[in-house]
Write a protein that holds these residues in place. Structure first.
Motif, mmCIF file in Angstrom:
data_model
loop_
_atom_site.group_PDB
_atom_site.id
_atom_site.type_symbol
_atom_site.label_atom_id
_atom_site.label_comp_id
_atom_site.label_asym_id
_atom_site.label_seq_id
_atom_site.Cartn_x
_atom_site.Cartn_y
_atom_site.Cartn_z
ATOM 1 N N THR A 164 0.858 -1.179 0.000
ATOM 2 C CA THR A 164 0.000 0.000 0.000
ATOM 3 C C THR A 164 0.897 1.233 0.000
ATOM 4 N N TYR A 165 0.311 2.371 -0.308
ATOM 5 C CA TYR A 165 1.110 3.599 -0.256
ATOM 6 C C TYR A 165 1.523 3.928 1.180
ATOM 7 N N PHE A 166 0.709 3.563 2.135
ATOM 8 C CA PHE A 166 1.092 3.758 3.540
ATOM 9 C C PHE A 166 2.325 2.909 3.856
ATOM 10 N N GLU A 167 2.276 1.634 3.488
ATOM 11 C CA GLU A 167 3.418 0.753 3.719
ATOM 12 C C GLU A 167 4.634 1.262 2.959
ATOM 13 N N ASN A 168 4.414 1.796 1.778
ATOM 14 C CA ASN A 168 5.513 2.353 0.993
ATOM 15 C C ASN A 168 6.205 3.486 1.745
ATOM 16 N N SER A 169 5.416 4.375 2.333
ATOM 17 C CA SER A 169 5.986 5.493 3.088
ATOM 18 C C SER A 169 6.693 4.996 4.346
ATOM 19 N N ARG A 170 6.153 3.956 4.959
ATOM 20 C CA ARG A 170 6.826 3.384 6.126
ATOM 21 C C ARG A 170 8.201 2.838 5.745
ATOM 22 N N ARG A 171 8.246 2.114 4.633
ATOM 23 C CA ARG A 171 9.534 1.557 4.205
ATOM 24 C C ARG A 171 10.510 2.658 3.814
ATOM 25 N N ALA A 172 10.009 3.687 3.142
ATOM 26 C CA ALA A 172 10.885 4.803 2.772
ATOM 27 C C ALA A 172 11.480 5.458 4.003
ATOM 28 N N THR A 173 10.671 5.598 5.056
ATOM 29 C CA THR A 173 11.163 6.179 6.298
ATOM 30 C C THR A 173 12.203 5.274 6.945
ATOM 31 N N LEU A 174 11.917 3.988 6.995
ATOM 32 C CA LEU A 174 12.863 3.044 7.599
ATOM 33 C C LEU A 174 14.166 2.996 6.803
ATOM 34 N N ALA A 175 14.069 3.061 5.485
ATOM 35 C CA ALA A 175 15.283 3.053 4.671
ATOM 36 C C ALA A 175 16.105 4.310 4.896
ATOM 37 N N GLN A 176 15.419 5.458 5.069
ATOM 38 C CA GLN A 176 16.188 6.677 5.322
ATOM 39 C C GLN A 176 16.871 6.625 6.685
ATOM 40 N N ARG A 177 16.201 6.071 7.658
ATOM 41 C CA ARG A 177 16.854 5.904 8.962
ATOM 42 C C ARG A 177 18.048 4.957 8.839
ATOM 43 N N ALA A 178 17.888 3.868 8.072
ATOM 44 C CA ALA A 178 19.002 2.943 7.864
ATOM 45 C C ALA A 178 20.167 3.649 7.171
ATOM 46 N N TYR A 179 19.860 4.561 6.260
ATOM 47 C CA TYR A 179 20.900 5.357 5.602
ATOM 48 C C TYR A 179 21.666 6.197 6.629
ATOM 49 N N ALA A 180 20.936 6.789 7.558
ATOM 50 C CA ALA A 180 21.597 7.597 8.598
ATOM 51 C C ALA A 180 22.483 6.723 9.480
ATOM 52 N N ILE A 181 22.039 5.518 9.789
ATOM 53 C CA ILE A 181 22.858 4.604 10.592
ATOM 54 C C ILE A 181 24.111 4.211 9.812
ATOM 55 N N ASP A 182 23.942 3.903 8.537
ATOM 56 C CA ASP A 182 25.080 3.561 7.679
ATOM 57 C C ASP A 182 26.018 4.753 7.524
#
Length: 945
Positions: free
Chosen positions: A699-717
């Protein structure tokens, strides 16, 4: 005879007099090379050189002391898990009365410089063994290159000239092994080491070595243009490396570059000294440096008895240290009866608690310019200052309060002391609090202050909201849209009355319904139902030559349509609904589809192509996944000027290449997070799918959740090694930055220059509530003094550049407030999703609304299934079910609310039912309404003949 190490206080006999006692008294020491009234030791990964028969005494030496001929010698080192300390007192550890002491003074020196971060910490100890908090002896002066102290040492024969610069891979105030310390480059005639390789820096043999003056070897990169193994030719350079204190990764720190080819290359006997201001003891052993500590800086003393102090405790620095030698002399306690008193403590102090949170609030003292807060974790223990910077507010959040444990707070007012440190006033009464519970007062306040922006930075006469908090700012119509919804949250939470909210909303909608529209380049607010991006706050007319913005109009309409659904009463609330409908129905979406079926970015009367030559980097129409989902949903749902039926398919066709995998997450990418957030402020995408998402089981909601999690993972990396990125400090989106305004994002990385924008995490609160909450808390805990203000968190900050934004933006605060509310109650979604035209737009885009979370239609009351077919040219099948016997009414209405068909009206038994509607009506949009079991269910159907 040696002078013994003495710590004492002489009380002043006359007003304004200052008295002090020097550390050493050579008549009392003996001659054994140590001071008797001292006791020290080391544990774990730490060392402390001690003397005396017991091996616990402070060594003393004779020489050029600060006072007299003798001084104490501290030689120490500490690492992870290691600690050392030594207590020094008056002879026999006789208790001293320091009740009237104002300051503690000592003199420091050493054979080589000691950086401020490597200096010991100091505490006071009373006769019962209770200790104050420890204060750093760091001098708090600047850190950086010392040009005057740098150069080749005496005895060097080379004529090499070099330039030195700091390499800003880490902020200059971040201490690490080897920095900030003076460095020596020692040259030789043969190769002594090899440089560290890196991209663009192959390993090179070097006829020199690099080390701190304390003897710590340092790695370096080497560019050797003439391959002679040393710094000699123009363009040769080295980059001295020091380890990142968090990751341990070697980071460039100093660049030393030749400025002209040397006629005599450096060799054996040549030593270059790179001198550094280090905020500690300098490199000159012939000069002593005075360090004074205010007694009030030890904070509220708790159980420490200032009338029975037996010694000064010196302890290892907080960050650890390689081996250092520090000379200590002339410690004294001083009393100055002329010292100014600080202001009275704040009054009416209260404490509110929540999960890991204590909010302290108070009434400031007249004349004070701030407050400092101290916390006592254990009864009887020291009060530790938890506000490194003065709090210039009437509240402070302790976000590190342990749940279930009672802690105590003391507050002090401060007043400015010219260029010196603030003067601290006396202690407030002790305030007790026990954190715990499900709530979070900090998040409550973040939301409340975000709303305050829309209330205070608006023109109450026309409802226009400023784009940003800067004086003279124009109004952003998108900020108005967020503000209209913000008012509903404020009403629901009791921040304003419903009557206040109705009045402001009515003024806003009256303005937008009546302001002049037309194709003239000035004197209008919009054209064809759309509005200019920025309007003058007072006149409401176009500001400058900005564009007629389709997306910002859509965001404005989000608030307008939400208001139409929220205000369901009579009188002014009915007027709000009428005005909202006028504004909504006037928008000519079909006109804006200048290159159909896609919608143009904007229009300007001055632009070419009939005003439609408005493009952004080659993009002229809204195409490809971004923030414009709400634009197409509204355009498809318009009852008057709808977009073509294939508009959504054309929009999603632009997604090509955007479905990607980053950090283990598959999603439609749009690097700045605002593109994943704005549409979701109003539209509840949690449980609905279009064909695109249906094909990807998402869903687009799930899409936004994953985008947020990926951006946080980018910050950790943290691929660019910014000093502060991490699991709790992340968030890239459009914002101000040190160099202007731009869209930052990741992954993939887009213009990531180290700028973090709090609305990125806050606007994703509904997708990642706990992670976003922790990020918002981290922004405050680390940067409250520079990032927090009357409207909550400011726009952005960049630690690499030591930059903090001064402004607050409406398009920041809106998503923070509204997505927090959606996460908590779903209130905006629940109301907005009932608008029939919104539902038509979603259905025309291919979304199946049956499982929408805000309209679950449980079997125990009533359920109305989606009409079929839809759109329809003939008979429509309407399936429904009721959970109990009772009266049931099923009717159809046109968009003006006129009843066009009644399909059921009377008592029915529980269970599923089917009705058929002939749909013998004109083409248009119709609403099917089911009333049963005390609830109302609605569906929309499009008749197309």
């Amino acid at each position: 005879m040696l002078r013994p190490l003495l710590f004492a206080l002489l009380l002043a006999a006359t007003a304004g007099a200052q008295t002090a006692t020097p550390i050493f008294d050579e008549d009392d020491a003996g001659s054994d090379g140590y001071y008797q009234a001292s006791d020290g030791g080391a544990v774990g990964n730490a060392t402390l050189v001690l003397a005396g028969p017991s091996g616990t005494r402070l060594p003393v030496a004779s020489g050029d002391a600060a006072s007299g001929t003798d001084y104490g010698v501290l030689t120490y080192a500490s690492g992870d898990g290691g600690n050392w300390s030594i207590t020094v007192g008056a002879p026999g550890f006789a208790p001293l009365d320091l009740t009237e002491a104002d300051s503690l003074v000592l003199f420091l020196n050493g054979p080589v410089g000691v950086p401020g971060v490597a200096l010991p910490r100091l505490a006071l100890e009373d006769a019962d063994g209770d200790r104050t908090i420890r204060l750093s002896l760091d001098f708090g002066t600047r850190v950086g290159f010392n040009r005057n102290g740098s150069g080749f040492l005496d005895g060097s024969t080379t004529d090499l000239a070099v330039s030195v610069s700091y390499v800003g891979s880490l902020p200059a105030d971040v201490a690490r092994p080897g920095y900030p310390e003076s460095i020596r480059i020692t040259f030789a005639d043969t190769v002594v080491t090899t440089s560290t390789p890196a991209i663009g820096f192959p390993a090179k043999p070097a006829r020199f070595s690099v080390a701190t003056e304390g003897g710590l070897p340092l790695a370096f990169r080497f560019v050797d243009t003439d391959d002679d193994g040393t710094l000699s030719a123009d363009g040769d350079r080295i980059e001295v490396l020091t380890p990142d204190p968090v990751s341990g990764t070697p980071r460039p720190t100093w660049r030393v570059e030749t400025t002209a080819t040397a006629t005599m290359a450096p060799g054996a006997g040549d030593v270059y000294r790179l001198a550094v201001f280090n905020s500690g003891v300098d490199d000159d052993p012939a000069t002593w440096q005075r360090r004074a500590l205010s007694v009030r800086d030890f904070g509220p003393l708790g159980d420490v008895d200032p009338s029975r102090i037996v010694g000064v405790v010196l302890e290892n620095p907080a960050s650890g240290s390689s081996e250092r030698t520090l000379w200590v002399d002339a410690i004294s306690a001083r009393s100055d009866t002329g010292s100014p008193d600080g202001p009275a403590p704040p009054t009416e102090i209260t404490a509110d608690v929540g999960d890991r949170t204590v909010r302290l609030r108070w009434t400031p003292t007249a004349g004070a310019n701030g407050v400092v807060v101290y916390r006592q974790a254990e009864a009887g223990g020291p009060f530790v200052r938890i506000t490194p910077s003065v709090v210039r507010d009437d509240a402070f959040f302790d976000l590190d309060a342990p749940n279930g444990e009672t802690v105590r707070y003391v507050l002090r007012s401060t007043v400015t002391n010219g260029l010196g440190p603030p003067i601290l006033g006396p202690d407030s009464p002790v305030i007790e609090a026990t954190a715990g519970g499900d709530g979070d007062p900090y998040i409550d306040e973040t939301a409340r202050r975000a709303f305050d922006y829309f209330w205070e930075e608006a023109n109450p006469a026309n409802g226009l909201v400023k784009d940003r908090s800067t004086p003279g700012s124009a109004s952003s119509i998108a900020a108005v849209g967020f503000g209209l919804s913000a008012i509903t949250v404020a009403i629901d939470r009791g921040w304003i009355t419903r009557e206040q909210g109705v009045a402001r909303t009515l003024a806003t909608l009256d303005f937008f319904a009546t302001c002049p529209q037309g194709e003239a380049s000035s004197g209008t607010c919009g054209y064809r139902g759309f509005f200019y991006h920025f309007l003058d706050m007072q006149s409401g007319r176009r500001q400058g030559t900005n564009e007629l913005s389709t997306i910002d109009t859509a965001l404005l309409l989000g608030g307008v349509l939400h208001a139409a659904q929220y205000y369901d009463g009579a009188g002014d609330e009915a007027t709000i609904r009428d005005l909202a409908d006028q504004i909504w129905r006037r928008v000519e979406w079909d006109w804006a589809a200048n290159r159909p079926p896609l919608v143009t970015l904007g229009w300007k009367p001055e632009a070419g192509q009939g005003g439609f030559a408005i493009c952004n980097g080659g993009l002229c129409d809204w195409n490809g996944y971004n923030e414009a989902m709400i634009l197409y949903v509204l355009g498809l749902g318009s009852p008057t000027h709808p977009l073509a039926g294939n508009a959504w398919d054309a929009w999603t066709a632009g997604y090509a290449g955007q479905w990607q995998t980053h950090y283990g997450y598959e999603f439609l990418v749009f690097p700045p997070l605002f593109g994943h957030q704005y549409s979701h402020v109003w539209i509840d995408f949690r449980n609905i799918q279009d064909d695109y998402m249906r094909g990807r089981n998402s869903t687009y909601f799930e899409n936004s959740r994953r985008a947020t999690l990926a951006q946080r993972a980018y910050a950790i990396d943290n691929p660019q090694n910014y000093p502060n990125y991490g699991a709790d400090e992340w968030g890239l989106t459009a914002s101000d930055d040190p160099f202007g305004y731009r869209a930052h994002g990741a992954p993939p990385a887009l213009a990531d220059n180290g700028t973090i924008t709090p609305t990125a995490a806050g606007g994703s609160y509904a997708f990642t509530p706990e992670l976003s909450r922790q990020a918002l808390r981290t922004f405050y805990a680390r940067y409250y003094a520079r990032l927090w203000g009357e409207y909550g968190l400011r726009d952005a900050y960049n630690i690499e550049e030591n930059w903090f934004a001064s402004d607050v933006l409406g398009i920041d605060q809106g998503p923070i407030l509204l997505m927090i509310e959606n996460a908590r109650t779903g209130a905006i979604w629940e109301s907005f999703m009932t608008h029939p035209d919104v539902r038509v737009g979603l259905e025309r885009a291919g979304f199946d609304l049956a499982p929408v979370a805000t309209e679950p239609a449980p079997v125990e009351d009533a359920r109305l299934d989606p009409p079929a077919p839809n759109p329809a040219a003939g008979t429509v099948r309407l399936a429904y079910a009721v959970g109990e016997s009772g009266d049931v009414r099923l009717a159809v209405y046109d968009v003006l609310g006129r009843e066009v068909a009644v399909l059921a009206d009377g008592p029915q038994a529980p269970g599923p039912q089917v009705a058929e509607w002939s749909a013998a009506v004109a083409s248009g949009i119709y609403v099917v309404r089911l009333e049963a079991a005390g609830v109302v269910r609605t569906r929309t159907v499009v008749v197309a003949r």
